[in-house]
Design an enzyme around this catalytic site. Structure first.
Site, PDB file in Angstrom:
ATOM      1  CD  GLU A   1     -53.709   0.612  44.997  1.00 24.29           C
ATOM      2  OE1 GLU A   1     -53.923   0.267  46.175  1.00 24.29           O
ATOM      3  OE2 GLU A   1     -53.991  -0.104  44.025  1.00 24.29           O
TER       4      GLU A   1
ATOM      5  CD1 TRP B   1     -76.074  -1.726  41.043  1.00 28.45           C
ATOM      6  CD2 TRP B   1     -74.834  -3.545  40.677  1.00 28.45           C
ATOM      7  NE1 TRP B   1     -75.458  -1.570  39.840  1.00 28.45           N
ATOM      8  CE2 TRP B   1     -74.688  -2.666  39.577  1.00 28.45           C
ATOM      9  CE3 TRP B   1     -74.139  -4.760  40.668  1.00 28.45           C
ATOM     10  CZ2 TRP B   1     -73.881  -2.974  38.489  1.00 28.45           C
ATOM     11  CZ3 TRP B   1     -73.330  -5.057  39.576  1.00 28.45           C
ATOM     12  CH2 TRP B   1     -73.209  -4.170  38.503  1.00 28.45           C
TER      13      TRP B   1
END
Ligand code: AMP
Length: 540
Positions: free
Chosen positions: A326, A440
């Site tokens: 992208e 996390w």
């Protein structure tokens, strides 16, 4: 105020004309079974004109998509230029996908013609009957393939004139290229590149603080021409008149390194798995790499051991780049700024293993779950968003993941920290993060450490469901051949313990033969997760 400067429309044509006009004697070299094929940009230009004429004769009109299904070679380079130079769209198709994915992509792109390498004919045969829009099959060879009704590229272009006049590209915002992302969720999604974005991206690659491509270079993109335009190398190399070297289908580590040696390559680029294979080979065989001035590695995080290996043994800098299909793909590059050069080697390395600062023209920010911008303190984490003249504004002809494009920014799906110097550090893909007891854990950090262990060849860390902690990390490793018989998992765990907080340490290490790879050669963690979805954690 308008009209201060001349209205030059940036285009692939400008790149082509420059290569022919100023660098006609420079070469394009392709590895072949019977010695390398070589010709000059002058020869290349003649063939591009013939090919452009052929495309028009086949009825290809401005805006039409034309598919290429090929290895990195000179005919593919001709298509790279001829297709956009008649105003059509170069659709590079990933040759490593399965037949049904290829059918979807080619039908979705509505390709009008398909050019393919003869070695890929068996795969083309599988999906050709399902294609809805392709009117012409052309095999990139001297010999036609009747079974596929595929005409010979060489025969067709030999019948075309060399004085074909290219139509003028009057609007730099016209589509010139199309590439589908590997698509880990939903359908593969197409990204359109414009003439303007390709031109500006080429200039950016050539900036000294990026990859500094220049006329003296001999470039060799190991990254396939279907993976984000071989990271822009074919266009940028032609723009500066660099010699271009292509491996064709000779993609084993020995083939690659021999070609680098033979053709005195100065700059090369590829994903880390390629270099892991090359490092394993260099352990046993000697090659002369003295002309190589730069190895660009990106697409996945680059381990310290890889940077050190080439630096210490060969005095070749490895520079890490970050990008996406992208983003054309150049997003950022990890050069060490001069104000950081007084730091110790170890501290400088901590910058080199980050994904770097953005390319000129690319702006960055990162936002937390509430959409609030995070501080650039190296600690706070958020999803990276980017914008710039070569960043996609939407996916092609779909509303899937439209939410990724918002307020003029593109949400990358990469979770990052940004430090006060502006260096991005990728913590993980949003979907690869391991959520352990509400905290996390970065699989990327663990993988980088594992890949720097002297006995490990390949490594990937995935989240596996855990009764108490929701998810825990599982390390999957491939030992180097010399250690495959007696590989000590405990030693690996102790090694990680010396580097990470106790709760980051994987609960288990699985020794496997090979980590599955994606179609662009990255470790395929999606497949690993499926393989280990029912994994039973060791008790205790
Ligand atoms: P693709 O479009 O297939 O090239 O994949 C893009 C993704 O690859 C990015 O969103 C990142 O997750 C990953 N990626 C690219 N470059 C790097 C890098 N240098 N370090 C870590 N991940 C990277």
């Amino acid at each position: 105020m308008h009209g201060l400067m001349m209205d030059t429309q940036l285009s692939v044509q400008l790149i082509l004309e420059r290569a022919k006009q100023f660098f006609p004697k420079k070469e394009v070299i392709t590895r072949q079974a019977n010695g390398n094929h070589r010709y000059t940009y002058a020869d290349f230009y003649q063939r591009v004109l013939r090919l452009a004429s052929l495309l028009q004769q086949l009825g290809i009109k401005p805006g039409d998509r034309v598919g290429t299904f090929a290895w990195n070679n000179y005919r593919h380079l001709e298509l790279y230029f001829a297709i956009p130079c008649i105003g059509a769209v170069l659709h590079t198709i990933n040759i490593r996908l399965a037949a049904d994915q290829l059918t979807y992509i080619i039908n979705h792109a509505e390709d009008q013609a398909l050019f393919f390498d003869p070695s890929l004919a068996p795969l083309v045969k599988q999906f050709a009957p399902h294609l809805e829009t392709v009117k012409n099959f052309i095999v990139m060879d001297e010999i036609p393939i009747e079974e596929l009704n595929a005409q010979s590229y060489e025969k067709l272009i030999s019948e075309q004139p060399t004085d074909f006049v290219l139509p003028k590209i009057t609007d730099e915002n016209m589509a010139a290229g199309l590439c589908y992302t590997s698509g880990t969720t939903g359908h593969p999604k197409g990204v359109l590149y414009s003439h303007r974005s390709i031109y500006l991206h080429s200039m950016a690659i050539c900036m000294a603080d990026m990859m500094g491509l220049c006329e003296r270079d001999r470039t060799f993109p190991v990254v396939p021409m279907f993976h984000a335009n071989a990271w822009g190398y074919p266009f940028a190399s032609a723009l500066v008149g660099a010699t271009q070297v292509f491996p064709n289908h000779f993609m084993q580590p020995r083939d690659i390194i021999q070609l680098i040696e033979q053709e005195k390559v100065t700059v090369t680029a590829g994903v880390p798995t390629i270099w892991l294979g090359i490092m394993a080979l260099l352990e046993h065989e000697n090659f002369n790499l003295e002309n190589l001035r730069l190895i660009v590695i990106g697409g996945s995080a680059v381990p310290v051991s890889m940077i050190e290996y080439f630096q210490k043994r060969y005095n070749i800098p490895v520079v890490q780049a970050w990008g996406m299909t992208e983003t054309s793909p150049l997003g950022s590059i990890a050069l060490v700024k001069s104000n950081l050069l007084s730091l110790s080697d170890e501290e400088q390395m901590s910058y080199r293993v980050k994904q770097g600062i953005p390319a000129a023209c690319v702006q960055i920010r990162a936002v937390d779950d509430d959409g609030k911008e995070i501080e650039w303190n190296g600690e706070a984490r958020g999803e990276l968003q980017v914008r710039g003249p070569w960043v996609a504004k939407s996916y092609f002809n779909t509303t899937e993941r439209a939410e990724a494009f918002c307020d003029g920014w593109f949400s990358t799906g990469d979770v990052v920290a940004i430090d006060p110097e502006g260096y991005i550090a990728i913590v993980d893909r949003t979907k690869d993060l391991i959520k352990s007891g509400g905290e996390w854990i970065s699989s990327v950090d663990l993988e980088i450490a594992l890949l720097s262990h002297p006995k490990i060849q390949e490594a990937a860390v995935i989240a596996v469901p855990h009764e108490k902690w929701v998810e825990r990390p599982l390390a999957c490793v491939v030992p180097k051949p010399a250690y495959s018989e007696q590989f000590d998992k405990e030693e690996v765990i102790n090694y990680l313990k010396s580097k990470f907080a106790p709760w980051w340490i994987p609960n288990a290490v699985e020794v496997i033969k090979e980590i599955p790879k994606t179609s662009v050669g990255k470790f395929d963690k999606k497949r690993l997760r499926i393989m280990y979805q029912d994994f039973q954690w060791p008790v205790g």
